[in-house]
Every structure is written in C-alpha cells, then in structure tokens.
Design an enzyme around this catalytic site. Structure first.
Site, mmCIF file in Angstrom:
data_model
loop_
_atom_site.group_PDB
_atom_site.id
_atom_site.type_symbol
_atom_site.label_atom_id
_atom_site.label_comp_id
_atom_site.label_asym_id
_atom_site.label_seq_id
_atom_site.Cartn_x
_atom_site.Cartn_y
_atom_site.Cartn_z
ATOM 1 N N LYS A 15 8.355 -16.571 0.211
ATOM 2 C CA LYS A 15 8.212 -16.913 -1.213
ATOM 3 C C LYS A 15 9.125 -16.050 -2.075
ATOM 4 C CE LYS A 15 3.799 -15.959 -1.619
ATOM 5 N NZ LYS A 15 3.368 -15.599 -0.262
ATOM 6 N N ARG A 90 -3.533 -17.091 -6.643
ATOM 7 C CA ARG A 90 -3.922 -16.762 -5.272
ATOM 8 C C ARG A 90 -5.322 -17.277 -4.943
ATOM 9 N NH1 ARG A 90 0.039 -13.019 -3.973
ATOM 10 N NH2 ARG A 90 -0.328 -11.705 -2.206
ATOM 11 N N ARG A 129 9.571 -6.567 8.069
ATOM 12 C CA ARG A 129 9.746 -6.137 6.671
ATOM 13 C C ARG A 129 9.147 -4.751 6.476
ATOM 14 N NH1 ARG A 129 7.194 -9.741 1.980
ATOM 15 N NH2 ARG A 129 5.272 -8.751 2.645
ATOM 16 N N ARG A 135 7.062 -1.099 3.073
ATOM 17 C CA ARG A 135 5.926 -1.513 2.241
ATOM 18 C C ARG A 135 4.626 -1.083 2.885
ATOM 19 N NH1 ARG A 135 5.495 -7.456 -0.421
ATOM 20 N NH2 ARG A 135 3.302 -7.122 0.057
ATOM 21 N N ARG A 146 -4.589 -9.698 5.160
ATOM 22 C CA ARG A 146 -3.914 -10.523 4.136
ATOM 23 C C ARG A 146 -3.838 -11.985 4.579
ATOM 24 N NH1 ARG A 146 1.120 -7.226 4.026
ATOM 25 N NH2 ARG A 146 2.078 -8.852 2.781
HETATM 26 P P1 AMP Z 1 2.500 -9.870 -2.623
HETATM 27 O O1 AMP Z 1 3.698 -9.009 -2.898
HETATM 28 O O2 AMP Z 1 2.519 -11.146 -3.406
HETATM 29 O O3 AMP Z 1 2.288 -10.102 -1.150
HETATM 30 O O4 AMP Z 1 1.209 -9.064 -3.158
HETATM 31 C C1 AMP Z 1 0.872 -7.818 -2.617
HETATM 32 C C2 AMP Z 1 -0.572 -7.487 -2.960
HETATM 33 O O5 AMP Z 1 -0.735 -7.464 -4.383
HETATM 34 C C3 AMP Z 1 -1.592 -8.500 -2.470
HETATM 35 O O6 AMP Z 1 -1.984 -8.271 -1.121
HETATM 36 C C4 AMP Z 1 -2.739 -8.277 -3.456
HETATM 37 O O7 AMP Z 1 -3.460 -7.100 -3.142
HETATM 38 C C5 AMP Z 1 -1.983 -8.018 -4.763
HETATM 39 N N1 AMP Z 1 -1.744 -9.268 -5.508
HETATM 40 C C6 AMP Z 1 -0.546 -9.853 -5.799
HETATM 41 N N2 AMP Z 1 -0.713 -10.982 -6.491
HETATM 42 C C7 AMP Z 1 -2.042 -11.153 -6.641
HETATM 43 C C8 AMP Z 1 -2.862 -12.151 -7.234
HETATM 44 N N3 AMP Z 1 -2.335 -13.238 -7.827
HETATM 45 N N4 AMP Z 1 -4.212 -11.968 -7.211
HETATM 46 C C9 AMP Z 1 -4.772 -10.904 -6.634
HETATM 47 N N5 AMP Z 1 -4.067 -9.935 -6.031
HETATM 48 C C10 AMP Z 1 -2.706 -10.050 -6.030
#
Ligand code: AMP
Length: 192
Positions: A15, A90, A129, A135, A146
């Site tokens: 994404k 999400r 990654r 990360r 996740r």
């Molecule tokens: P991502 O970089 O999109 O994989 O997000 C990393 C982490 O940020 C996720 O595992 C969540 O803990 C938090 N996070 C990101 N976007 C959201 C969202 N829309 N709702 C809730 N938590 C989020």
C-alpha cells in the site's frame, strides 16, 4: 481532476509503496496514518505517547485518536483537490466515520483500491522490511498479530466498499511496476 483513493490490503501488500508512486504521478498528498503516528511517536507528542504501546503490539490505535487526526489532515488546503489514504480506514467504525466526514468537507466520491497478496508472501516481505528499515513492529510476533487484526477488523471493509460500489481489486503479487500500471488503469478515468 479530482481523485480520492483509499488503499486497502493487509500489512505488506505494498500500500505504502504504491500510494507513494501514485501520489507523485497524480500530484496528490499521500496520507499514511502509520507514518503520521510514527512521526508522533518519534517526536514524543501527546498523540505519539498515547499511540506507541498499541503500535508496538500490532494493535489498532483507538478510533477516536485516528478520527481526530484524519479530520485535521483532510481539512488542510492540499487535500481539497484529492488525496491518497494509506492505512485508514482500518475498521468499519473508521470507514463509517469517513463516509460522514467527506460530505461535511465537500469532498464527495472516492474509490477503494484493494491490493490482493497471499499470506506467505506478506510474511516474507514484512520480515525483509524489518531488517532493511528497522521498523519496530516488523518482527515475527508483531507481524502475526497485525495480520490477525487485519483479518478481524480490516478485511470486512472489502465488503463494506463492495456493497457501496466503491471497490476496485488489484493483484498486488506482481512486480511493483505492473501493480502500478493496473492501479493506473482502474483509476484512469479521473473523477475517481
Ligand atoms: P501502518 O504503517 O499502516 O502499517 O501502521 C502501523 C501501525 O500504526 C498499525 O499497526 C497501528 O498500530 C497504527 N495505525 C495506523 N493506522 C491506523 C488506523 N487507521 N487505525 C488504528 N491504528 C492505526
């Protein structure tokens, strides 16, 4: 040309990568809630302090925090002509919130691009990654959580957008450039 695109798909589906490329080509802001939260954590802002423990465990940060963040971000002048949302919504609560918010902001119409990638590919990509970008949440245990959270909370959004005729599915298990081309095709007509 107005384009509002929501990128859906499991962690590791690409994404962020695709959203970045398309945002550059279409001259739109790439709004990644994960990036915004990681910046808040690094800067130790109140939002970052509240979000960190959820992120470290691979859990979703509470909707209320995300909704305030997204409302503020989509209200910025650069979001008036369109945007690419990566990582939001999400869950169904966030998706319904967005459907209420957009008409309020006079931002009508969007498409949800669903990137489809098989599970075993996701794990390999995320572990890679983790070792490349360092990360925190790209370790095997957190990745498993996740993916579970994705299945329980986020996957229902595929149907949410399907019944609203907003969904466009794309095979995300192809070389990067080919995935980009498919997304360009399904979004080519403009006006979403
Ligand atoms: P991502 O970089 O999109 O994989 O997000 C990393 C982490 O940020 C996720 O595992 C969540 O803990 C938090 N996070 C990101 N976007 C959201 C969202 N829309 N709702 C809730 N938590 C989020």
């Amino acid at each position: 040309m107005t384009r509002r695109l929501i990128f859906l798909g499991p962690p590791g589906a690409g994404k962020g990568t695709q959203a970045k490329v398309l945002a550059q080509q279409y001259h739109l802001p790439h709004i990644s809630t994960g990036d915004i939260l990681r910046q808040a954590v690094a800067a130790k802002t109140p939002l970052g302090q509240k979000a960190q423990s959820y992120m470290d465990k691979g859990e979703l940060v509470p909707n209320e925090l995300l909704q305030n963040l997204v409302r503020e971000r989509l209200n910025q002048p650069d979001a008036k002509e369109g945007w690419i949302l990566d990582g939001f919504p999400r869950n169904v609560g966030q998706a319904s919130f967005l459907d209420d918010l957009l008409p309020e902001l006079d931002q009508n119409g969007y498409s949800a691009i669903n990137l489809e990638v098989p599970d075993h590919v996701l794990m390999t990509r995320l572990l890679e990654r983790g070792s490349k970008e360092g990360r925190q949440d790209d370790n095997e245990e957190t990745i498993r959580r996740r993916l579970e959270v994705y299945r329980q909370e986020t996957e229902p959004l595929i149907d949410f957008y399907k019944v609203r005729s907003k969904l466009k599915s794309v095979n995300g298990n192809l070389p990067l450039g080919e995935v980009t081309e498919f997304i360009q095709k399904v979004t080519a007509s403009g006006n979403i």
